[in-house]
Design a protein around this motif. Structure first.
Motif, PDB file in Angstrom:
ATOM      1  N   UNK A 454       1.130  -0.826  -0.136  1.00  0.00           N
ATOM      2  CA  UNK A 454       0.187  -0.064  -0.361  1.00  0.00           C
ATOM      3  C   UNK A 454       0.934   1.168   0.146  1.00  0.00           C
ATOM      4  N   UNK A 455       0.513   2.440  -0.806  1.00  0.00           N
ATOM      5  CA  UNK A 455       1.052   3.523  -0.685  1.00  0.00           C
ATOM      6  C   UNK A 455      -0.163   4.691   0.249  1.00  0.00           C
ATOM      7  N   UNK A 456       0.563   5.314   0.578  1.00  0.00           N
ATOM      8  CA  UNK A 456      -0.367   6.544   0.821  1.00  0.00           C
ATOM      9  C   UNK A 456       0.365   7.938   0.837  1.00  0.00           C
ATOM     10  N   UNK A 457      -0.093   8.722   1.052  1.00  0.00           N
ATOM     11  CA  UNK A 457       0.348  10.320   0.613  1.00  0.00           C
ATOM     12  C   UNK A 457      -0.124  11.719   2.120  1.00  0.00           C
ATOM     13  N   UNK A 464       5.617  10.683   0.391  1.00  0.00           N
ATOM     14  CA  UNK A 464       4.812   9.707  -0.144  1.00  0.00           C
ATOM     15  C   UNK A 464       4.837   8.414   0.910  1.00  0.00           C
ATOM     16  N   UNK A 465       4.190   7.660   1.090  1.00  0.00           N
ATOM     17  CA  UNK A 465       4.416   6.423   1.763  1.00  0.00           C
ATOM     18  C   UNK A 465       3.963   5.083   1.709  1.00  0.00           C
ATOM     19  N   UNK A 466       5.775   3.635   1.463  1.00  0.00           N
ATOM     20  CA  UNK A 466       4.646   2.758   1.169  1.00  0.00           C
ATOM     21  C   UNK A 466       5.439   1.831   1.910  1.00  0.00           C
ATOM     22  N   UNK A 467       4.566   0.812   2.023  1.00  0.00           N
ATOM     23  CA  UNK A 467       4.179   0.061   3.263  1.00  0.00           C
ATOM     24  C   UNK A 467       3.996  -1.844   2.330  1.00  0.00           C
ATOM     25  N   UNK A 468       4.367  -2.940   3.190  1.00  0.00           N
ATOM     26  CA  UNK A 468       4.259  -4.345   2.829  1.00  0.00           C
ATOM     27  C   UNK A 468       2.910  -4.711   4.230  1.00  0.00           C
ATOM     28  N   UNK A 469       1.334  -4.258   3.328  1.00  0.00           N
ATOM     29  CA  UNK A 469       0.480  -4.146   4.103  1.00  0.00           C
ATOM     30  C   UNK A 469      -0.360  -4.867   3.334  1.00  0.00           C
ATOM     31  N   UNK A 470      -1.305  -5.810   4.158  1.00  0.00           N
ATOM     32  CA  UNK A 470      -1.913  -6.801   3.184  1.00  0.00           C
ATOM     33  C   UNK A 470      -3.419  -6.571   3.635  1.00  0.00           C
ATOM     34  N   UNK A 471      -4.420  -5.651   4.068  1.00  0.00           N
ATOM     35  CA  UNK A 471      -5.432  -5.840   4.775  1.00  0.00           C
ATOM     36  C   UNK A 471      -5.168  -4.044   4.795  1.00  0.00           C
TER      37      UNK A 471
END
Length: 558
Positions: A454-457, A464-471
């Motif tokens: 998932x990426x969010x700002x 901007x941020x990016x993380x290994x998130x599955x839910x």
């Protein structure tokens, strides 16, 4: 492989409430509501998957209750003797049984049909309370132990398994899951039918009928969830939506003598049914789960005689009154006729404008947070998008399972959109982080494996941020479920919510729409407070308006 038995409830403090023994005086009071019946030794009294005759009170002899799981296994459940009665809450509406019942020796009994059972529950208050509690607790016991209902065969992590589990759970139906990755018998079944492997999950009914990855409607038909309804049926009120507003309308309308039918496309409870815990609802100081609250309302509506049609999608409201009545056109072409209609179809959470969002729905993107979803979040990071009460309840609930919970809102905080008790709870939780001025920007993964990244700002910081998130759980405002009203003359506001309180006539109700005899309550109504308590209050309030309209309609045709 063994299936849990409801008989294990013997160690439970509520066992006596689940299986009470009635006195001779109580049985005599019940006699006027039923018909005497004798059964021969080994005669089948109730058959799994088929509607029963109603509640059966045993006068002499014994009745053995067993479960068939569709794979040839038969398991004992419980035995009833003199003074005890067969049945669970499904007998209020004549639904299909989850178990088999056979006479052990000659049996003498009283059979109380569903309609007469409902009369008994209201006419004999003290006795009715004991019976009603037992019927409800038995259904709860079936659900908790997995006794009765269909077998689901498939991996616990398959999206379609979760979809079917959610459907059954939200409608308070028991089921038993066999995961071929951990259960040897399930693995053998799959290995013996390699050509059907792509058809997982399977749903195996008690008679052995197997459905391959069915839709909710297909499963409902196979389970007998929709009772037979004559085409000529006519109701005082048809209620579209089985959320808190619709169920409240049904309870108060039927308890005051009106005939009512409730229709919902998926499950009773609406968005409230997915709330992990509601702590600010009047009368429950320790809180109550949304499912428990609406489950009680659902049983109460059936007790007073409301007919419930789930799943049943309404495609159109016909206000032409060609025969002097309103009509609901259903998926498949059937029609439901009524003298009045209450719109309680609620609102659905909006979808953010993120590419490929629908690819991950049911595969990492969720619009509710129940124990089914929570088990996939254990030890993981999860994201909740939204700043309302539903988002807050989900955050608090999931914080008990997930390692970290990220709550993301577009605004500067939660105080203006969330109840203070939830704001305080979130602030006190060490593993909940609030991200203000933040939006999702991208989702990555695959249709096969689901959401992976998932990426969010953060708009304020421009980062901007990016993380290994599955839910990711989405609770970002509501869109009214009013598409089925597009051509019937019901006036909507700019956002699509139903406008009420217009001067249709000199005695218009604040809850009446621009079409006489059509009312709106709950989240779907323009200007409503969008709270469970408000929806229930409007459901109760509209019944007085229904009485007024129906009385006027009868006088005008007299």
């Amino acid at each position: 492989m063994t299936t849990p038995s409801i008989g294990s409830a013997a160690s439970n403090a509520r066992f006596e409430q689940m299986f009470p023994t009635l006195t001779s005086v109580e049985i005599a009071r019940m006699g006027k509501f039923g018909e005497p019946r004798r059964y021969r030794d080994r005669e089948r009294i109730v058959e799994s998957g088929k509607p029963g005759a109603g509640m059966i009170v045993v006068l002499s002899g014994h009745v053995a209750i067993t479960q068939r799981d569709g794979l040839g296994h038969v398991s004992p459940v419980v035995e009833y003797g003199p003074g005890q009665f067969l049945g669970e809450v499904g007998q209020l509406s004549g639904r299909a049984s989850f178990v088999d019942a056979h006479a052990e020796g000659e049996v003498e009994a009283i059979v109380i049909a569903p309609a007469r059972l409902r009369r008994l529950l209201t006419a004999e208050a003290d006795l009715g309370e004991r019976i009603m509690r037992a019927l409800i607790l038995r259904r709860v016991g079936l659900i908790q132990s997995g006794v009765g209902g269909p077998l689901l065969v498939g991996s616990l992590h398959m999206p379609d398994v979760m979809r079917l589990q959610s459907f059954l759970t939200r409608n308070a139906y028991p089921y038993h899951l066999l995961d071929p990755t951990v259960d040897a018998e399930a693995a053998g079944l799959v290995a013996a039918a390699p050509t059907a492997l792509k058809g997982l999950p399977w749903v195996v009914m008690s008679d052995g009928t197997t459905l391959h990855n069915p839709t909710e409607a297909e499963l409902a038909r196979a389970m007998g969830m929709l009772a037979e309804r004559p085409a000529s049926a006519l109701y005082d009120v048809a209620i579209v939506g089985a959320g808190p507003a619709g169920l409240a309308t049904a309870v108060y309308a039927c308890s005051e003598g009106l005939s009512a039918v409730v229709l919902d496309a998926r499950a009773f409870g609406g968005q409230a049914g997915a709330s992990a815990r509601i702590e600010n609802y009047f009368g429950f100081p320790t809180g109550i789960s949304g499912q428990a609250l609406v489950g009680r309302a659902f049983a109460q509506a059936q007790k007073f005689g409301a007919e419930v049609m789930i799943p049943c999608e309404v495609k159109r409201l016909d206000c032409s009154r060609a025969d002097g009545l309103l009509a609901l056109e259903l998926e498949g072409g059937a029609r439901v006729r009524a003298r009045s209609v209450v719109i309680a179809s609620g609102a659905r959470y909006r979808r953010p404008s993120v590419a490929d969002l629908q690819v991950y729905e049911g595969k990492g993107v969720w619009y509710w947070a129940s124990p089914i979803e929570a088990r996939f979040c254990a030890g993981q990071e999860v994201i909740i998008v939204g700043g309302g009460n539903s988002a807050g309840q989900a955050a608090v609930f999931l914080s008990g399972a997930a390692e970290n919970v990220h709550v993301m809102v577009r605004g500067s905080g939660l105080a203006e959109t969330m109840s203070q008790y939830l704001v305080d709870r979130i602030a006190a939780a060490p593993n909940i982080a609030l991200h203000t001025r933040t939006q999702l920007t991208a989702l990555e993964g695959s249709p096969e494996t689901g959401l992976e990244k998932v990426r969010w700002r953060n708009e304020e910081a421009g980062l901007d941020h990016e993380r290994d998130i599955r839910n990711v759980f989405l609770f970002i405002g509501a869109e009214p479920a009013t598409a089925w009203l597009s051509d019937c003359g019901v006036e909507l506001d700019k956002a699509g919510f139903v406008i009420t309180g217009l001067p249709v006539n000199s005695s218009a109700s604040p809850l009446e729409t621009s079409v006489p005899g059509v009312f709106a309550v709950g989240d779907v109504r323009s200007g409503s407070v969008k709270r469970v308590g408000g929806a229930i209050g409007e459901g109760a309030q509209v019944v007085a308006a229904l009485h007024g309209f129906l009385t006027g309609a009868r006088q005008s045709t007299a």
